[in-house]
Design a protein around this motif. Structure first.
Motif, PDB file in Angstrom:
ATOM      1  N   ASN A  52       0.827  -1.205   0.000  1.00  9.49           N
ATOM      2  CA  ASN A  52       0.000   0.000   0.000  1.00  9.49           C
ATOM      3  C   ASN A  52       0.861   1.254   0.000  1.00  9.49           C
ATOM      4  OD1 ASN A  52      -3.180  -0.302   0.402  1.00  9.49           O
ATOM      5  ND2 ASN A  52      -2.198  -2.072   1.339  1.00  9.49           N
ATOM      6  N   GLY A  53       2.058   1.153   0.599  1.00  9.94           N
ATOM      7  CA  GLY A  53       2.997   2.265   0.516  1.00  9.94           C
ATOM      8  C   GLY A  53       3.449   2.505  -0.912  1.00  9.94           C
ATOM      9  N   ILE A  54       3.697   1.424  -1.636  1.00  9.86           N
ATOM     10  CA  ILE A  54       4.070   1.550  -3.053  1.00  9.86           C
ATOM     11  C   ILE A  54       2.947   2.214  -3.833  1.00  9.86           C
ATOM     12  CG2 ILE A  54       4.609   0.279  -5.163  1.00  9.86           C
ATOM     13  CD1 ILE A  54       5.956  -1.831  -3.462  1.00  9.86           C
ATOM     14  N   LEU A  55       1.714   1.770  -3.566  1.00  8.03           N
ATOM     15  CA  LEU A  55       0.556   2.352  -4.250  1.00  8.03           C
ATOM     16  C   LEU A  55       0.418   3.824  -3.925  1.00  8.03           C
ATOM     17  CD1 LEU A  55      -1.908   1.799  -6.034  1.00  8.03           C
ATOM     18  CD2 LEU A  55      -3.184   1.202  -3.957  1.00  8.03           C
ATOM     19  N   PHE A  56       0.641   4.186  -2.665  1.00  7.32           N
ATOM     20  CA  PHE A  56       0.544   5.590  -2.247  1.00  7.32           C
ATOM     21  C   PHE A  56       1.587   6.440  -2.970  1.00  7.32           C
ATOM     22  CE2 PHE A  56       1.984   9.039   0.528  1.00  7.32           C
ATOM     23  CZ  PHE A  56       0.796   9.707   0.747  1.00  7.32           C
ATOM     24  N   ILE A  57       2.825   5.942  -3.046  1.00  3.40           N
ATOM     25  CA  ILE A  57       3.894   6.682  -3.720  1.00  3.40           C
ATOM     26  C   ILE A  57       3.588   6.826  -5.211  1.00  3.40           C
ATOM     27  CG2 ILE A  57       6.344   6.626  -4.368  1.00  3.40           C
ATOM     28  CD1 ILE A  57       6.884   5.250  -1.691  1.00  3.40           C
ATOM     29  N   ALA A  58       3.066   5.746  -5.813  1.00  4.98           N
ATOM     30  CA  ALA A  58       2.750   5.784  -7.241  1.00  4.98           C
ATOM     31  C   ALA A  58       1.675   6.824  -7.545  1.00  4.98           C
ATOM     32  CB  ALA A  58       2.302   4.411  -7.716  1.00  4.98           C
ATOM     33  N   LEU A  59       0.738   6.997  -6.614  1.00  4.07           N
ATOM     34  CA  LEU A  59      -0.348   7.957  -6.823  1.00  4.07           C
ATOM     35  C   LEU A  59       0.061   9.383  -6.483  1.00  4.07           C
ATOM     36  CD1 LEU A  59      -3.363   5.905  -5.379  1.00  4.07           C
ATOM     37  CD2 LEU A  59      -2.845   6.358  -7.789  1.00  4.07           C
ATOM     38  N   ARG A  60       0.825   9.548  -5.389  1.00  5.23           N
ATOM     39  CA  ARG A  60       1.193  10.878  -4.932  1.00  5.23           C
ATOM     40  C   ARG A  60       2.459  11.422  -5.588  1.00  5.23           C
ATOM     41  NH1 ARG A  60      -1.047  12.751  -0.158  1.00  5.23           N
ATOM     42  NH2 ARG A  60       0.158  14.608  -0.696  1.00  5.23           N
ATOM     43  N   LYS A  61       3.416  10.525  -5.869  1.00  2.00           N
ATOM     44  CA  LYS A  61       4.686  10.955  -6.455  1.00  2.00           C
ATOM     45  C   LYS A  61       5.042  10.072  -7.650  1.00  2.00           C
ATOM     46  CE  LYS A  61       6.617  12.744  -2.131  1.00  2.00           C
ATOM     47  NZ  LYS A  61       7.757  12.681  -1.178  1.00  2.00           N
TER      48      LYS A  61
END
Length: 367
Positions: free
Chosen positions: A224-233
């Motif tokens: 989910n951290g990877i997904l968050f980074i992909a969406l935000r940055k």
């Protein structure tokens, strides 16, 4: 079969990792090799989480096929560390390409896969934790992770130990992503390690449910951290070719690279503390942006690091001369630096030690 919250979270994690693998595989805004390596890593992670989920749901005793699949595809753990190693290398060097000789790194996986393929033909329904050779295989996986972590760290060190040096090659977002991915990888490996210690070394099966739960939580948070980074940055995963509109051909780059080296060795322009990019452009009779491109692509450095590298080598020669009466400031000025602090920072950046420490070591060695 009863699903709890962790099981549901694990199922979500598996689907997330598969979807992200597809996304990164199709991403054309960053180097192809890097995308493929990340996609493969995510698919391998999804496979391992799926194997752990089957064990947690106790599907093995229901049908022999589940135990066989877990044992066979569990060997994918041998793929994680070499893929991680090459992925980190691709982040450090955007021109990295996977070569045929690198396939030797995956021999342990194929060996373990072939071995377990024949072993599972003779197993019963519930031999996931006790099949022949399990301890040796898992010991190899744990040791492999440590070795590749060390190798990855050496690769990172070869590009420098400080944030400033990393920013010469990778922008801040990509550096943050590399750090996040490395920490996540270590945490996932640690979750596997405690399972290995609890069951295979200490023989405490009561640890296994807690160990699997920790693994599920770690995997869920990591993906989910990877997904968050992909969406935000999203820029963390993109790399735009800086000189894609350049008119310089490769033979031109090679020619000017040789001329640039000759200028540095023969005329020692780096000794001038006020030297700038335009000075080199005038000597080479090309545009300043072309000089910058040649330095960036041929030497994997920016202009300031390129100049300082020669200055550091010049200062080293002065520091090792026993009859040299100049102090550190005098050596800094003679080597082309305009201050002692700039010299100290650049010297430590390129060598890992201060000029004073280098001089002390050189004196001790010569005596």
């Amino acid at each position: 079969m009863t699903l709890n919250t962790l099981h549901i979270a694990s199922i979500i994690t598996i689907f997330q990792s598969i979807l992200m693998a597809i996304f990164f595989f199709q991403n054309k805004k960053s180097p192809r090799t890097s995308n493929i390596l990340l996609s493969l890593l995510l698919l391998v992670f999804a496979t391992l989480v799926c194997c752990s989920l089957i064990i947690s749901l106790r599907l093995g005793p229901v049908h022999k096929i589940y135990s066989r699949l877990v044992i066979l595809f569990g060997q994918a753990a041998y793929l994680v560390s070499p893929l991680f190693f090459f992925y980190i290398r691709s982040l450090l060097n955007v021109n990295f390409s996977f070569q045929k000789r690198y396939t030797v790194h995956f021999i342990p996986f194929f060996a373990a896969f072939i071995y377990t393929f024949f072993i599972i033909q003779t197993l019963g329904n519930n031999n996931v934790w006790t099949y022949p050779g399990r301890f040796l295989i898992l010991t190899g996986i744990m040791a492999q992770n440590i070795l590749y972590l060390i190798a990855s760290w050496k690769d990172i060190r070869s590009y420098g130990l400080t944030l400033r040096l990393f920013l010469s090659y990778i922008d801040n977002s990509r550096l943050s992503w590399m750090r996040y991915f490395t920490v996540g990888y270590i945490l996932l490996w640690s979750a596997q390690l405690q399972l290995f210690i609890g069951w295979d070394i200490l023989r405490h099966p009561e640890w296994c449910p807690y160990g699997l739960s920790l693994y599920f939580v770690t995997a869920f948070l990591f993906f989910n951290g990877i997904l968050f980074i992909a969406l935000r940055k999203p820029e963390s995963f993109y790399h735009v070719q800086k000189y894609q509109s350049s008119v310089l051909k490769q033979e031109d780059k090679d020619l000017y690279k040789d001329k640039l080296i000759a200028l540095m060795n023969d005329e020692k322009l780096y000794l001038n503390p006020a030297v700038v990019l335009n000075d080199f452009a005038q000597r080479l009779d090309i545009a300043p942006c072309s000089v910058s491109q040649i330095i960036n692509e041929s030497f994997q450095q920016n202009f300031r690091d390129f100049i300082n590298k020669y200055r550091i080598e010049e200062s080293k020669q002065m520091l090792v001369q026993q009859n040299q009466n100049l102090n550190i400031l005098g050596i800094a000025l003679d080597a082309g630096f305009n201050s002692k602090s700039a010299f100290n920072n650049a010297f430590k950046k390129h060598t890992g030690i201060t000029p004073k420490e280098f001089k002390k070591k050189s004196s001790a060695f010569s005596s």
